[in-house]
Design an enzyme around this catalytic site. Structure first.
Site, PDB file in Angstrom:
ATOM      1  N   TYR A 136       0.848  -1.185   0.000  1.00 27.12           N
ATOM      2  CA  TYR A 136       0.000   0.000   0.000  1.00 27.12           C
ATOM      3  C   TYR A 136       0.886   1.239   0.000  1.00 27.12           C
ATOM      4  O   TYR A 136       2.014   1.193  -0.412  1.00 27.12           O
ATOM      5  CB  TYR A 136      -1.004  -0.083   1.170  1.00 27.12           C
ATOM      6  CG  TYR A 136      -2.149   0.835   0.923  1.00 27.12           C
ATOM      7  CD1 TYR A 136      -2.914   0.698  -0.243  1.00 27.12           C
ATOM      8  CD2 TYR A 136      -2.441   1.890   1.770  1.00 27.12           C
ATOM      9  CE1 TYR A 136      -3.928   1.584  -0.537  1.00 27.12           C
ATOM     10  CE2 TYR A 136      -3.465   2.764   1.481  1.00 27.12           C
ATOM     11  CZ  TYR A 136      -4.196   2.614   0.323  1.00 27.12           C
ATOM     12  OH  TYR A 136      -5.198   3.497   0.025  1.00 27.12           O
ATOM     13  N   ARG A 180      -7.796  10.836  -9.169  1.00 25.86           N
ATOM     14  CA  ARG A 180      -6.998  11.517  -8.132  1.00 25.86           C
ATOM     15  C   ARG A 180      -6.324  10.449  -7.281  1.00 25.86           C
ATOM     16  O   ARG A 180      -6.697  10.223  -6.147  1.00 25.86           O
ATOM     17  CB  ARG A 180      -7.917  12.411  -7.283  1.00 25.86           C
ATOM     18  CG  ARG A 180      -7.190  13.366  -6.359  1.00 25.86           C
ATOM     19  CD  ARG A 180      -8.062  13.771  -5.203  1.00 25.86           C
ATOM     20  NE  ARG A 180      -8.545  12.646  -4.427  1.00 25.86           N
ATOM     21  CZ  ARG A 180      -7.836  12.035  -3.464  1.00 25.86           C
ATOM     22  NH1 ARG A 180      -6.617  12.414  -3.177  1.00 25.86           N
ATOM     23  NH2 ARG A 180      -8.369  11.021  -2.797  1.00 25.86           N
ATOM     24  N   LYS A 195      -6.139  -2.045  -1.659  1.00 25.32           N
ATOM     25  CA  LYS A 195      -7.128  -1.874  -0.582  1.00 25.32           C
ATOM     26  C   LYS A 195      -7.772  -3.210  -0.216  1.00 25.32           C
ATOM     27  O   LYS A 195      -7.966  -3.513   0.953  1.00 25.32           O
ATOM     28  CB  LYS A 195      -8.243  -0.916  -1.023  1.00 25.32           C
ATOM     29  CG  LYS A 195      -7.852   0.532  -1.015  1.00 25.32           C
ATOM     30  CD  LYS A 195      -8.207   1.203   0.283  1.00 25.32           C
ATOM     31  CE  LYS A 195      -7.448   2.491   0.424  1.00 25.32           C
ATOM     32  NZ  LYS A 195      -7.758   3.389   1.438  1.00 25.32           N
ATOM     33  N   GLU A 232     -13.074   5.068  -4.171  1.00 26.94           N
ATOM     34  CA  GLU A 232     -11.662   5.285  -3.834  1.00 26.94           C
ATOM     35  C   GLU A 232     -10.997   6.193  -4.866  1.00 26.94           C
ATOM     36  O   GLU A 232     -11.058   5.928  -6.071  1.00 26.94           O
ATOM     37  CB  GLU A 232     -10.966   3.903  -3.818  1.00 26.94           C
ATOM     38  CG  GLU A 232      -9.618   3.894  -3.191  1.00 26.94           C
ATOM     39  CD  GLU A 232      -9.641   4.287  -1.729  1.00 26.94           C
ATOM     40  OE1 GLU A 232      -8.813   5.140  -1.373  1.00 26.94           O
ATOM     41  OE2 GLU A 232     -10.440   3.763  -0.948  1.00 26.94           O
ATOM     42  N   ASP A 233     -10.374   7.272  -4.395  1.00 28.24           N
ATOM     43  CA  ASP A 233      -9.561   8.149  -5.252  1.00 28.24           C
ATOM     44  C   ASP A 233     -10.302   8.704  -6.466  1.00 28.24           C
ATOM     45  O   ASP A 233      -9.783   8.715  -7.587  1.00 28.24           O
ATOM     46  CB  ASP A 233      -8.266   7.422  -5.674  1.00 28.24           C
ATOM     47  CG  ASP A 233      -7.291   7.310  -4.496  1.00 28.24           C
ATOM     48  OD1 ASP A 233      -7.595   7.890  -3.440  1.00 28.24           O
ATOM     49  OD2 ASP A 233      -6.254   6.658  -4.610  1.00 28.24           O
ATOM     50  N   ASP A 257     -13.681   6.159   1.240  1.00 26.26           N
ATOM     51  CA  ASP A 257     -12.574   6.071   2.187  1.00 26.26           C
ATOM     52  C   ASP A 257     -11.831   7.397   2.316  1.00 26.26           C
ATOM     53  O   ASP A 257     -11.343   7.744   3.376  1.00 26.26           O
ATOM     54  CB  ASP A 257     -11.621   4.956   1.751  1.00 26.26           C
ATOM     55  CG  ASP A 257     -10.613   4.623   2.839  1.00 26.26           C
ATOM     56  OD1 ASP A 257     -11.039   4.546   4.010  1.00 26.26           O
ATOM     57  OD2 ASP A 257      -9.424   4.469   2.548  1.00 26.26           O
ATOM     58  N   ASP A 258     -11.749   8.160   1.215  1.00 24.21           N
ATOM     59  CA  ASP A 258     -10.995   9.422   1.252  1.00 24.21           C
ATOM     60  C   ASP A 258     -11.714  10.464   2.096  1.00 24.21           C
ATOM     61  O   ASP A 258     -11.083  11.270   2.762  1.00 24.21           O
ATOM     62  CB  ASP A 258     -10.788   9.960  -0.174  1.00 24.21           C
ATOM     63  CG  ASP A 258     -10.180   8.901  -1.076  1.00 24.21           C
ATOM     64  OD1 ASP A 258      -9.059   8.464  -0.772  1.00 24.21           O
ATOM     65  OD2 ASP A 258     -10.826   8.481  -2.054  1.00 24.21           O
ATOM     66  N   ASN A 299      -0.446  11.870   1.049  1.00 22.96           N
ATOM     67  CA  ASN A 299       0.318  10.703   0.569  1.00 22.96           C
ATOM     68  C   ASN A 299       0.713  10.906  -0.885  1.00 22.96           C
ATOM     69  O   ASN A 299       0.067  11.649  -1.588  1.00 22.96           O
ATOM     70  CB  ASN A 299      -0.558   9.443   0.651  1.00 22.96           C
ATOM     71  CG  ASN A 299      -0.741   8.975   2.079  1.00 22.96           C
ATOM     72  OD1 ASN A 299       0.191   8.985   2.852  1.00 22.96           O
ATOM     73  ND2 ASN A 299      -1.951   8.567   2.427  1.00 22.96           N
ATOM     74  N   ASN A 355      -3.168   6.091   9.246  1.00 18.08           N
ATOM     75  CA  ASN A 355      -3.376   5.284   8.046  1.00 18.08           C
ATOM     76  C   ASN A 355      -4.808   4.768   8.026  1.00 18.08           C
ATOM     77  O   ASN A 355      -5.268   4.177   8.995  1.00 18.08           O
ATOM     78  CB  ASN A 355      -2.391   4.100   8.074  1.00 18.08           C
ATOM     79  CG  ASN A 355      -2.310   3.377   6.752  1.00 18.08           C
ATOM     80  OD1 ASN A 355      -3.303   3.239   6.055  1.00 18.08           O
ATOM     81  ND2 ASN A 355      -1.133   2.912   6.420  1.00 18.08           N
TER      82      ASN A 355
END
Length: 583
Positions: free
Chosen positions: A131, A184, A202, A274-275, A297-298, A439, A483
């Site tokens: 990860y 992103r 993930k 995600e992203d 999650d973000d 990150n 995290n």
């Protein structure tokens, strides 16, 4: 069995890895024999090529005879522990993190159980490999290192037949989907179709840290093109060679995807976004949170893990959340998500309306402090944070004006917390709380060494990517890592084991409280605000139990009756990657 079909057998032993146990694999104790089913019983060369059942040199002589493996393997018989030692020895020979990542991905494609055993037993060493930060580099180079597809790719070409594409995936019982559109990726920007590394990474953590069985996890990348010119010109690029679809075309594809997922996998399928880029992330979450079991999650995972860190940092700093003032650099998904959860928690604890508690939180974006005089030009998700104040351009001036006790970086801008900013925080506060959350490591707002040195060793520091402990003035300071992997695996397990049908903000608060409660006095003595990752499965079980308990309380859980001991139930649900003996 009374002549019943295997498929009719009730799974009375709870949910193994969160899914119905059709072949009795989880009901069998670890020393009982199971049958290595694929479509038929796998044997010979096929068995060695099947990552779900392959054990490599760990097949016993008896198994080799029974499954036509004699001669296909060297004569030595290894234990799983010996295989693990040998692999860790080999991994440590690599000096380049990307090589370790590729070796781990190869192992996952070859021997699934050994991959998860390795990851669980060496979580602190291998988490940065599978990860962040290494997964970021892997996504950037995904086209060059691509070997075998590890998930499902849905592109604009499949519009109108997404359901058909979902049916191509070999596993029919899916419980968790992690999906990205690659716009992103971490702090690295638009990586298009190459963002697949993120859902794959993930989901391997859902299994290793949350105990969700690998066969019920599905990584998906939705490819609507990319605006990354470099990728479009790269001959090795694996995605659609066109600019990103937006507006109606994008919304229609996502609508079809969300409907197809529900139609194919049912009401209780967990979809983790995600992203996605800011504008889409907020829109998708608000659009689908009332009709699907969705989680971003973000926005939500980051918020939950940061809130847990802040709650436990209070033990070191003193006071309650309501006594503190928070200043964010970065007003995107992560920043506003964390800000909202902080305001919610303060509101719950003080019974003050959330509109009031939001005033404890200030945001700085690329144009300066978010204030009410800018309201007209602000994006909708920033508006609740526009408070009365004169406009300020620079972060340093904002720190001096607002006098925050907590400074949080979610900007994706490396080294944005300068020496002057940290010194200002240290002059205002005895123990400044500094969270550099962007990150991967290259985008972190400051390093642990900088935060400790410029604050004369007084800062309580956390980052998104890992930093090594740092010695200041003879004292060893251990930076915390905020995290998301602390939260989402246990959170997902809690949703699945309780059969939760919608994600409510109170479930995120329950996850935060459970994580903060796992920090021991011994951890605090080292300045840690998060528990060590080595206990992650125990932590995940506690988070799952707390989330499930809240879900039952809110009437969102559909798996009835409610288990008496939720922690025990969570632990018994967890997938274990120990080799099974074969008939």
């Amino acid at each position: 069995m009374n002549g019943e079909s295997v498929l009719d057998v009730e799974d009375k032993a709870g949910v193994g890895g969160g899914v119905k146990d059709v072949y009795g694999e989880d009901k069998a104790s670890e020393d009982q024999l199971i049958t290595p089913w694929t479509v038929s019983v796998a044997s010979g060369y096929t068995l060695l090529r099947d990552p779900h059942h392959n054990k490599g040199l760990a097949f016993t002589d008896k198994e080799r005879d029974a499954h036509y493996l004699t001669g296909l393997l060297p004569p030595a018989v290894f234990t799983q522990a010996l295989q693990e030692r040998r692999l860790m020895h080999n991994l440590r020979q690599f000096t380049v993190p990307l090589q370790r990542y590729m070796a781990m991905m190869d192992l996952q494609e070859r021997n699934e159980r050994l991959f998860y055993k390795l990851l669980i037993d060496n979580v602190e060493e291998l988490l940065p490999v599978v990860y962040t930060p290494t997964v970021g580099e892997a996504c950037q180079k995904y086209g060059s290192i691509f070997r075998r597809p590890q998930g499902l790719y849905i592109s604009l070409k499949e519009k109108g037949r997404i359901l058909e594409v979902l049916k191509n995936w070999p596993e029919k019982t899916i419980q968790v989907i992690v999906v990205t559109d690659g716009e992103r990726i971490l702090g690295l920007g638009d990586l298009g179709c190459q963002g697949m590394g993120i859902p794959v990474g993930k989901l391997s953590l859902y299994t290793a840290l949350g105990g969700i069985r690998p066969s019920v996890c599905l990584p998906i990348t939705i490819d609507v093109g990319t605006n990354n010119k470099k990728l479009l010109e790269d001959e090795y690029y694996i995605g659609l060679r066109q600019n990103r679809a937006t507006g109606e075309e994008y919304a229609e594809l996502l609508e079809e995807f969300m409907s197809a997922v529900k139609q194919n996998y049912g009401e209780k399928i967990l979809v983790q976004f995600e992203d996605f880029a800011n504008h889409n992330a907020f829109e998708l979450l608000s659009k689908y949170r009332t009709t699907h079991l969705v989680f971003n999650d973000d926005i939500q995972g980051t918020a939950s893990v940061v809130l847990a860190g802040l709650v436990s940092a209070l033990k070191l700093v003193g006071g309650t959340l309501a006594d503190h003032t928070f200043l964010f650099l970065g007003a995107g998904e992560a920043g506003t998500g964390i800000a909202e959860l902080i305001a919610l928690e303060i509101s719950k604890k003080t019974n003050a309306p959330v509109e009031e508690t939001r005033k404890k939180v200030w945001l700085v974006d690329s144009k300066g402090l978010v204030v009410s005089s800018r309201k007209e030009s602000l994006q909708h998700f920033k508006k609740p944070w526009a408070h009365e104040h004169e406009p300020i351009k620079e972060l340093l001036d904002s720190v001096q004006a607002i006098k925050p006790t907590v400074l949080i970086g979610t900007s994706g801008v490396g080294r944005a917390f300068t020496k002057e900013v940290i010194e200002a925080m240290a002059s205002i506060n005895e123990k400044p709380v500094i969270l550099a959350l962007s990150n991967p490591t290259s985008q972190s707002e400051c390093t642990a060494e900088e935060a400790y040195t410029w604050s004369e060793g007084r800062a309580i520091f956390c980052s998104g990517s890992p930093f090594d402990p740092f010695e200041y003035d003879g004292k060893l300071l251990v930076p915390g890592q905020a995290n998301n992997a602390y939260i989402f695996p246990g959170f997902g397990l809690g949703l699945i084991m309780s059969g939760t049908i919608r994600v409510h903000d109170d479930l995120l608060l329950a996850a935060s409280e459970a994580l903060a409660a796992q920090v021991t006095e011994e951890n605090y003595a080292k300045g840690l605000v998060y528990p060590p990752f080595s206990n992650i499965r125990k932590i995940s079980a506690n988070i799952a139990a707390n989330v499930a308990a809240k879900s039952y309380e809110l009437g969102l859980a559909s798996r009835l009756p409610r288990p008496k001991d939720l922690v025990k139930c969570a632990e018994s649900c967890m997938y274990t990657p120990i080799y099974r003996g074969y008939r």
